[in-house]
Design a protein around this motif. Structure first.
Motif, PDB file in Angstrom:
ATOM      1  N   LEU A   1      62.951 -33.057   6.811  1.00 12.32           N
ATOM      2  CA  LEU A   1      63.899 -34.109   6.467  1.00 12.32           C
ATOM      3  C   LEU A   1      63.616 -35.385   7.250  1.00 12.32           C
TER       4      LEU A   1
ATOM      5  N   PHE B   1      63.093 -38.941   5.320  1.00 10.41           N
ATOM      6  CA  PHE B   1      63.913 -40.131   5.543  1.00 10.41           C
ATOM      7  C   PHE B   1      63.092 -41.290   6.099  1.00 10.41           C
TER       8      PHE B   1
ATOM      9  N   SER C   1      63.662 -41.134  -4.398  1.00 10.05           N
ATOM     10  CA  SER C   1      64.018 -40.412  -3.176  1.00 10.05           C
ATOM     11  C   SER C   1      65.479 -39.978  -3.205  1.00 10.05           C
ATOM     12  N   TYR C   2      66.349 -40.847  -3.673  1.00 15.42           N
ATOM     13  CA  TYR C   2      67.765 -40.493  -3.774  1.00 15.42           C
ATOM     14  C   TYR C   2      67.949 -39.270  -4.678  1.00 15.42           C
TER      15      TYR C   2
ATOM     16  N   TRP D   1      65.807 -36.924  -5.378  1.00 14.70           N
ATOM     17  CA  TRP D   1      65.281 -35.721  -4.714  1.00 14.70           C
ATOM     18  C   TRP D   1      66.270 -35.210  -3.676  1.00 14.70           C
ATOM     19  N   LEU D   2      66.794 -36.125  -2.872  1.00 11.53           N
ATOM     20  CA  LEU D   2      67.743 -35.728  -1.832  1.00 11.53           C
ATOM     21  C   LEU D   2      69.031 -35.169  -2.426  1.00 11.53           C
ATOM     22  N   GLU D   3      69.495 -35.758  -3.512  1.00  8.78           N
ATOM     23  CA  GLU D   3      70.705 -35.250  -4.171  1.00  8.78           C
ATOM     24  C   GLU D   3      70.493 -33.814  -4.620  1.00  8.78           C
TER      25      GLU D   3
ATOM     26  N   TRP E   1      68.261 -31.695  -3.399  1.00  9.48           N
ATOM     27  CA  TRP E   1      68.116 -30.856  -2.207  1.00  9.48           C
ATOM     28  C   TRP E   1      69.476 -30.522  -1.612  1.00  9.48           C
TER      29      TRP E   1
ATOM     30  N   PHE F   1      72.932 -29.441   4.704  1.00  9.59           N
ATOM     31  CA  PHE F   1      72.450 -30.365   5.730  1.00  9.59           C
ATOM     32  C   PHE F   1      72.977 -29.901   7.088  1.00  9.59           C
TER      33      PHE F   1
ATOM     34  N   ALA G   1      68.273 -39.633   9.196  1.00  9.72           N
ATOM     35  CA  ALA G   1      69.022 -39.912   7.965  1.00  9.72           C
ATOM     36  C   ALA G   1      69.997 -41.073   8.115  1.00  9.72           C
TER      37      ALA G   1
ATOM     38  N   LEU H   1      74.729 -37.361  -1.844  1.00 13.67           N
ATOM     39  CA  LEU H   1      74.015 -38.235  -0.919  1.00 13.67           C
ATOM     40  C   LEU H   1      74.933 -39.334  -0.402  1.00 13.67           C
TER      41      LEU H   1
END
Length: 215
Positions: free
Chosen positions: A95, A99, A136-137, A139-141, A143, A149, A160, A180
């Motif tokens: 992570l 980030f 990226s947003y 992908w993170l959402e 994940w 987290f 982050a 996110l």
């Protein structure tokens, strides 16, 4: 300990957050026009003259991620910054890279374009920032929908918080990424992060795109 940096710098935040969260005494040394000696020290300490730089006696550590790793290895109160479980440690390190490389560095495309030409920023760089951040947003959402987290301040938190704070100023986190957006709000409410936000508030006029009237 001493830490050299600037209070508006995202990577300085990344180095300060663990120091504040773990209640490690530190003296902040600003890199600005009023402190040429601090600037000169960073220029010789870091291979590219960048900050933050941490000094612990005769030990000098450069790069924010390495600073966090150093604190976890040497400070009793900072051990949890890197999980002891190897698999969990891999996750926070993963992570951290995401980030730094795909949120903060991607947002920097737009920031750099405005620094280079405030009146006519390179549209290709602006598009690269917008497209890259949206990816990226997303992908993170995804994940966050499949993983938890870290609930305590860790290397992942330190990466982050500043990344999401500034990236959202460049490209607003969309409505279809509620997890996110919630993570960003949760991180900004942490005392160690809130302290960085407040200490940086006087410098908001420096944000090349123009700081939004929020946060």
């Amino acid at each position: 300990m001493l830490i050299y940096g600037h209070l508006f710098s995202s990577y300085t935040w990344k180095g300060l957050i663990p120091l504040y969260a773990c209640e490690i005494p530190v003296e902040f040394r600003a890199i600005d026009a009023d402190n040429p000696d601090n600037y000169a020290f960073v220029q010789q300490a870091h291979p590219a003259g960048k900050f933050p730089v941490l000094c612990d006696g005769d030990t000098v550590i450069v790069e924010a991620t390495a600073i966090i790793e150093y604190l976890a290895a040497t400070q009793e109160t900072a051990k949890r910054l890197i999980p002891t479980d190897p698999r969990e440690a891999v996750t926070v390190r993963m992570l951290d890279r995401i980030f730094d490389n795909y949120v903060m560095a991607t947002a920097q495309h737009a920031v750099g374009a405005y620094i280079a030409d405030p009146e006519n920023p390179d549209p290709k760089q602006l598009e690269a920032a917008s497209t890259g951040l949206k990816r990226s947003y997303a992908w993170l959402e995804k994940w966050l929908g499949e993983n938890e987290f870290p609930s305590h301040v860790s290397l992942a938190t330190c990466a982050a918080a500043p990344s999401l704070f500034y990236a959202d100023w460049v490209e607003r986190i969309p409505e279809d990424c509620p997890r996110l957006a919630a993570l960003r709000a949760e991180l900004l409410a942490l005392p160690s992060v809130s302290r960085c936000v407040e200490d940086a508030r006087p410098y908001r006029e420096l944000f090349p795109l123009g700081a939004p009237d929020r946060d």
